[in-house]
Design a protein around this motif. Structure first.
Motif, PDB file in Angstrom:
ATOM      1  N   ALA A 194       0.813  -1.218   0.000  1.00 20.07           N
ATOM      2  CA  ALA A 194       0.000   0.000   0.000  1.00 20.07           C
ATOM      3  C   ALA A 194       0.848   1.271   0.000  1.00 20.07           C
ATOM      4  CB  ALA A 194      -0.951  -0.006   1.197  1.00 20.07           C
ATOM      5  N   ASP A 195       1.853   1.335   0.853  1.00 21.86           N
ATOM      6  CA  ASP A 195       2.681   2.541   0.911  1.00 21.86           C
ATOM      7  C   ASP A 195       3.461   2.746  -0.390  1.00 21.86           C
ATOM      8  OD1 ASP A 195       1.850   3.196   3.461  1.00 21.86           O
ATOM      9  OD2 ASP A 195       3.483   2.113   4.442  1.00 21.86           O
ATOM     10  N   SER A 196       4.007   1.665  -0.936  1.00 25.99           N
ATOM     11  CA  SER A 196       4.742   1.760  -2.207  1.00 25.99           C
ATOM     12  C   SER A 196       3.809   2.202  -3.325  1.00 25.99           C
ATOM     13  CB  SER A 196       5.374   0.412  -2.559  1.00 25.99           C
ATOM     14  OG  SER A 196       6.327   0.032  -1.590  1.00 25.99           O
ATOM     15  N   ALA A 197       2.583   1.703  -3.305  1.00 30.24           N
ATOM     16  CA  ALA A 197       1.611   2.069  -4.331  1.00 30.24           C
ATOM     17  C   ALA A 197       1.263   3.556  -4.260  1.00 30.24           C
ATOM     18  CB  ALA A 197       0.346   1.228  -4.182  1.00 30.24           C
ATOM     19  N   LYS A 198       1.086   4.067  -3.054  1.00 28.01           N
ATOM     20  CA  LYS A 198       0.776   5.492  -2.891  1.00 28.01           C
ATOM     21  C   LYS A 198       1.915   6.372  -3.394  1.00 28.01           C
ATOM     22  CE  LYS A 198      -2.172   4.659   1.147  1.00 28.01           C
ATOM     23  NZ  LYS A 198      -2.280   4.802   2.621  1.00 28.01           N
ATOM     24  N   GLN A 199       3.143   5.966  -3.101  1.00 31.26           N
ATOM     25  CA  GLN A 199       4.300   6.720  -3.584  1.00 31.26           C
ATOM     26  C   GLN A 199       4.389   6.664  -5.104  1.00 31.26           C
ATOM     27  OE1 GLN A 199       7.691   5.089  -1.484  1.00 31.26           O
ATOM     28  NE2 GLN A 199       6.718   5.402   0.506  1.00 31.26           N
ATOM     29  N   ALA A 200       4.075   5.511  -5.672  1.00 32.92           N
ATOM     30  CA  ALA A 200       4.117   5.354  -7.124  1.00 32.92           C
ATOM     31  C   ALA A 200       3.067   6.240  -7.797  1.00 32.92           C
ATOM     32  CB  ALA A 200       3.891   3.890  -7.502  1.00 32.92           C
ATOM     33  N   VAL A 201       1.871   6.286  -7.228  1.00 33.84           N
ATOM     34  CA  VAL A 201       0.816   7.134  -7.789  1.00 33.84           C
ATOM     35  C   VAL A 201       1.208   8.603  -7.691  1.00 33.84           C
ATOM     36  CG1 VAL A 201      -1.550   7.940  -7.430  1.00 33.84           C
ATOM     37  CG2 VAL A 201      -1.061   5.496  -7.468  1.00 33.84           C
ATOM     38  N   ALA A 202       1.819   8.987  -6.600  1.00 30.15           N
ATOM     39  CA  ALA A 202       2.274  10.379  -6.449  1.00 30.15           C
ATOM     40  C   ALA A 202       3.272  10.733  -7.549  1.00 30.15           C
ATOM     41  CB  ALA A 202       2.899  10.584  -5.073  1.00 30.15           C
ATOM     42  N   ARG A 203       4.167   9.806  -7.861  1.00 32.15           N
ATOM     43  CA  ARG A 203       5.141  10.065  -8.927  1.00 32.15           C
ATOM     44  C   ARG A 203       4.444  10.182 -10.286  1.00 32.15           C
ATOM     45  NH1 ARG A 203       8.183   6.324  -5.794  1.00 32.15           N
ATOM     46  NH2 ARG A 203       7.584   4.588  -7.140  1.00 32.15           N
ATOM     47  N   LEU A 204       3.461   9.345 -10.522  1.00 33.37           N
ATOM     48  CA  LEU A 204       2.735   9.407 -11.797  1.00 33.37           C
ATOM     49  C   LEU A 204       1.985  10.728 -11.935  1.00 33.37           C
ATOM     50  CD1 LEU A 204       1.339   5.752 -12.020  1.00 33.37           C
ATOM     51  CD2 LEU A 204       3.147   6.764 -13.424  1.00 33.37           C
ATOM     52  N   ILE A 205       1.359  11.164 -10.863  1.00 36.69           N
ATOM     53  CA  ILE A 205       0.634  12.438 -10.893  1.00 36.69           C
ATOM     54  C   ILE A 205       1.603  13.594 -11.143  1.00 36.69           C
ATOM     55  CG2 ILE A 205      -0.713  14.042  -9.500  1.00 36.69           C
ATOM     56  CD1 ILE A 205      -1.999  11.563  -8.160  1.00 36.69           C
ATOM     57  N   ASN A 206       2.749  13.554 -10.479  1.00 33.70           N
ATOM     58  CA  ASN A 206       3.769  14.594 -10.698  1.00 33.70           C
ATOM     59  C   ASN A 206       4.313  14.562 -12.121  1.00 33.70           C
ATOM     60  OD1 ASN A 206       3.569  15.577  -8.085  1.00 33.70           O
ATOM     61  ND2 ASN A 206       5.206  14.260  -7.297  1.00 33.70           N
ATOM     62  N   ASN A 207       4.266  13.407 -12.738  1.00 33.10           N
ATOM     63  CA  ASN A 207       4.719  13.241 -14.121  1.00 33.10           C
ATOM     64  C   ASN A 207       3.679  13.705 -15.127  1.00 33.10           C
ATOM     65  OD1 ASN A 207       6.893  12.450 -15.759  1.00 33.10           O
ATOM     66  ND2 ASN A 207       7.107  10.518 -14.648  1.00 33.10           N
ATOM     67  N   LYS A 208       2.536  14.179 -14.594  1.00 29.70           N
ATOM     68  CA  LYS A 208       1.454  14.726 -15.420  1.00 29.70           C
ATOM     69  C   LYS A 208       0.896  13.713 -16.420  1.00 29.70           C
ATOM     70  CE  LYS A 208       2.701  19.612 -15.033  1.00 29.70           C
ATOM     71  NZ  LYS A 208       3.396  19.422 -13.754  1.00 29.70           N
ATOM     72  N   VAL A 209       0.661  12.485 -15.930  1.00 30.50           N
ATOM     73  CA  VAL A 209      -0.001  11.502 -16.791  1.00 30.50           C
ATOM     74  C   VAL A 209      -1.472  11.878 -16.935  1.00 30.50           C
ATOM     75  CG1 VAL A 209       1.604   9.663 -16.146  1.00 30.50           C
ATOM     76  CG2 VAL A 209      -0.528   9.944 -14.848  1.00 30.50           C
ATOM     77  N   VAL A 210      -2.054  11.582 -18.098  1.00 32.36           N
ATOM     78  CA  VAL A 210      -3.455  11.935 -18.333  1.00 32.36           C
ATOM     79  C   VAL A 210      -4.398  10.898 -17.732  1.00 32.36           C
ATOM     80  CG1 VAL A 210      -2.953  13.255 -20.419  1.00 32.36           C
ATOM     81  CG2 VAL A 210      -3.433  10.795 -20.593  1.00 32.36           C
ATOM     82  N   ALA A 211      -3.878   9.704 -17.477  1.00 34.14           N
ATOM     83  CA  ALA A 211      -4.671   8.641 -16.865  1.00 34.14           C
ATOM     84  C   ALA A 211      -3.704   7.564 -16.393  1.00 34.14           C
ATOM     85  CB  ALA A 211      -5.674   8.050 -17.853  1.00 34.14           C
ATOM     86  N   ILE A 212      -4.192   6.686 -15.514  1.00 34.10           N
ATOM     87  CA  ILE A 212      -3.396   5.575 -15.003  1.00 34.10           C
ATOM     88  C   ILE A 212      -4.084   4.268 -15.362  1.00 34.10           C
ATOM     89  CG2 ILE A 212      -2.492   4.434 -12.933  1.00 34.10           C
ATOM     90  CD1 ILE A 212      -2.407   7.205 -11.601  1.00 34.10           C
ATOM     91  N   ILE A 213      -3.364   3.381 -16.030  1.00 31.46           N
ATOM     92  CA  ILE A 213      -3.849   2.035 -16.290  1.00 31.46           C
ATOM     93  C   ILE A 213      -3.424   1.181 -15.104  1.00 31.46           C
ATOM     94  CG2 ILE A 213      -3.858   0.094 -17.895  1.00 31.46           C
ATOM     95  CD1 ILE A 213      -4.887   2.792 -19.046  1.00 31.46           C
ATOM     96  N   GLY A 214      -4.390   0.605 -14.408  1.00 30.08           N
ATOM     97  CA  GLY A 214      -4.092  -0.167 -13.205  1.00 30.08           C
ATOM     98  C   GLY A 214      -4.952   0.341 -12.060  1.00 30.08           C
ATOM     99  N   PRO A 215      -4.657  -0.146 -10.849  1.00 33.32           N
ATOM    100  CA  PRO A 215      -3.713  -1.201 -10.540  1.00 33.32           C
ATOM    101  C   PRO A 215      -4.263  -2.566 -10.924  1.00 33.32           C
ATOM    102  CG  PRO A 215      -4.849  -0.534  -8.564  1.00 33.32           C
ATOM    103  CD  PRO A 215      -5.338   0.378  -9.652  1.00 33.32           C
ATOM    104  N   MET A 216      -3.509  -3.619 -10.588  1.00 29.80           N
ATOM    105  CA  MET A 216      -3.890  -4.966 -10.995  1.00 29.80           C
ATOM    106  C   MET A 216      -4.531  -5.771  -9.871  1.00 29.80           C
ATOM    107  SD  MET A 216      -2.964  -4.820 -14.172  1.00 29.80           S
ATOM    108  CE  MET A 216      -2.961  -6.499 -14.792  1.00 29.80           C
ATOM    109  N   THR A 217      -4.515  -5.259  -8.656  1.00 29.47           N
ATOM    110  CA  THR A 217      -5.165  -5.945  -7.540  1.00 29.47           C
ATOM    111  C   THR A 217      -6.059  -4.970  -6.777  1.00 29.47           C
ATOM    112  OG1 THR A 217      -3.352  -5.521  -5.986  1.00 29.47           O
ATOM    113  CG2 THR A 217      -3.252  -7.564  -7.259  1.00 29.47           C
ATOM    114  N   SER A 218      -7.090  -5.530  -6.164  1.00 22.94           N
ATOM    115  CA  SER A 218      -8.079  -4.705  -5.457  1.00 22.94           C
ATOM    116  C   SER A 218      -7.482  -3.973  -4.272  1.00 22.94           C
ATOM    117  CB  SER A 218      -9.245  -5.588  -4.992  1.00 22.94           C
ATOM    118  OG  SER A 218      -9.933  -6.145  -6.097  1.00 22.94           O
TER     119      SER A 218
END
Length: 378
Positions: free
Chosen positions: A88-112
């Protein structure tokens, strides 16, 4: 690259040439448009990396095919992949990086579990998240920034419960479920219990465990068989399902062993061998499909990655194409989410699927078994 700005016969002073070269490079830089960045979130390392890697590659294939046809409105696409490490913590950090990277959308995650952990972030940032494989019921019926291209656990669990009771003849079931993805496994078990017990069956015991390299599968198998069930249901990833099935078969050759769609990657068969023969799984891919679009997708995936796409590759390909088609149709003032939900229905590589008003999708479901080392439809 060899660029000539002047005929060789025309003398040009070196200082003037340098200035003109700099101007030309700057003009080329200004004319090059930034790529459209899409994020990917999944487990790319560790015990369940096969699921994340399959999803990432399905997304990558969709983007590469779109780029080969010119991208979107003249802009190429780029995939920015992040490893959530099924933590969970790694996932939150990863999403923060994606948002900072200005992605238009996120494909994923793969587990609930990772979807539940990261949904507050994407809602706050208003970045659309489209999952290929998340099925937890608790994420259904909510107006948020989460969409998924498959059904909730209710569908797969109900189909499985009916088959186990009516066709296999199971009346006494024991269950093992992984707490590391309990948003999924507890949801699946709850939906299964309602249908199986309503039909007249009994769940003798439901045993939680935590997926890890040192999980005690021998003791877990013994506990599942002690009450004398006629069927054992495993709610876990492919690796743990394969290992537990082997331990169960060492002790009982006749008991029915069944599993959930989460486990149905090619690695289940690779690791489980004869122990997973006859296992029944309701899932959202028909590997024997002769549909032209699926055959074309499978051929392209195999050529690119030298292996089968499985369900993760297929649904990630579909999820990415939903985003790409939404971006292509988006006009000024429209959100990507509104464009997708207004359209509602999309043609996947194997079957059509339709979003409801909350972004939950309905698509074909297939009852499958493992026969002679392959998934086949029942």
């Amino acid at each position: 690259m060899n660029l000539k700005f002047f005929p060789e016969s025309v003398p040009v002073r070196s200082g003037a040439l340098l200035v003109m070269l700099v101007i030309s490079v700057l003009m080329l830089g200004c004319s090059a448009r930034e790529p459209i960045r899409l994020g990917f979130l999944g487990g790319l390392s560790g015990r369940v990396a096969d699921l994340g890697i399959g999803g990432r590659d399905g997304a990558l294939l969709a983007i590469e095919l779109r780029n080969a046809s010119g991208g979107i409105n003249g802009r190429l696409l780029e995939l920015v992949a992040e490893d959530d490490q099924q933590d969970a913590d790694s996932a939150k950090q990863a999403v923060a990086r994606l948002i900072n990277n200005k992605v238009v959308a996120i494909i994923g995650p793969m587990t609930s579990a990772m979807a539940v952990a990261t949904l507050p972030q994407v809602n706050q940032a208003q970045v659309l998240m489209v999952s290929p494989t998340v099925t937890a019921t608790e994420l259904a019926g909510t107006d948020d920034h989460f969409l998924r291209v498959i059904d909730s656990t209710t569908n797969y669990a109900s189909r499985s419960a009916n088959y186990h009771f009516s066709v296999q003849g199971s009346r006494r079931i024991t269950v093992a479920f992984d707490l590391n993805n309990k948003a999924y496994t507890e949801s699946w078990l709850s939906d299964y219990r309602k249908v199986f017990e309503a039909a007249g069956g009994t769940i003798l015991v439901a045993v939680p465990f935590s997926s890890s390299d040192d999980a005690h599968f021998s003791a877990l198998a013994q506990r599942l068989l002690e009450p004398g069930p006629d069927g054992v249901l495993i709610l876990a990833n492919s690796v743990d399902t394969a290992i537990l099935a082997q331990q169960l078969r060492k002790r009982n050759a006749a008991v029915h062993i069944n599993a959930c769609e989460w486990s149905a990657t090619e690695r289940l068969i690779e690791l489980g061998g004869k122990a997973v023969e006859g296992i029944v799984i309701a899932q959202f891919i028909d590997r024997d499909s002769q549909q032209a679009s699926y055959l074309a997708f499978r051929k392209a995936y195999q050529a690119r990655f030298k292996r089968e796409p499985g369900f993760a590759g297929l649904t990630a390909f579909d999820a990415t194409n939903v985003v790409l088609e939404g971006l292509a149709a988006q006009t000024s003032g429209q959100t990507l989410k509104s464009v997708i939900l207004e359209r509602r229905e999309f043609a996947g590589a194997q079957s059509r699927f339709r979003f409801d008003a909350y972004g939950d999708a309905a698509r074909d479901t297939y009852l499958t078994t493992v026969r002679k080392g392959a998934f086949v439809r029942l």
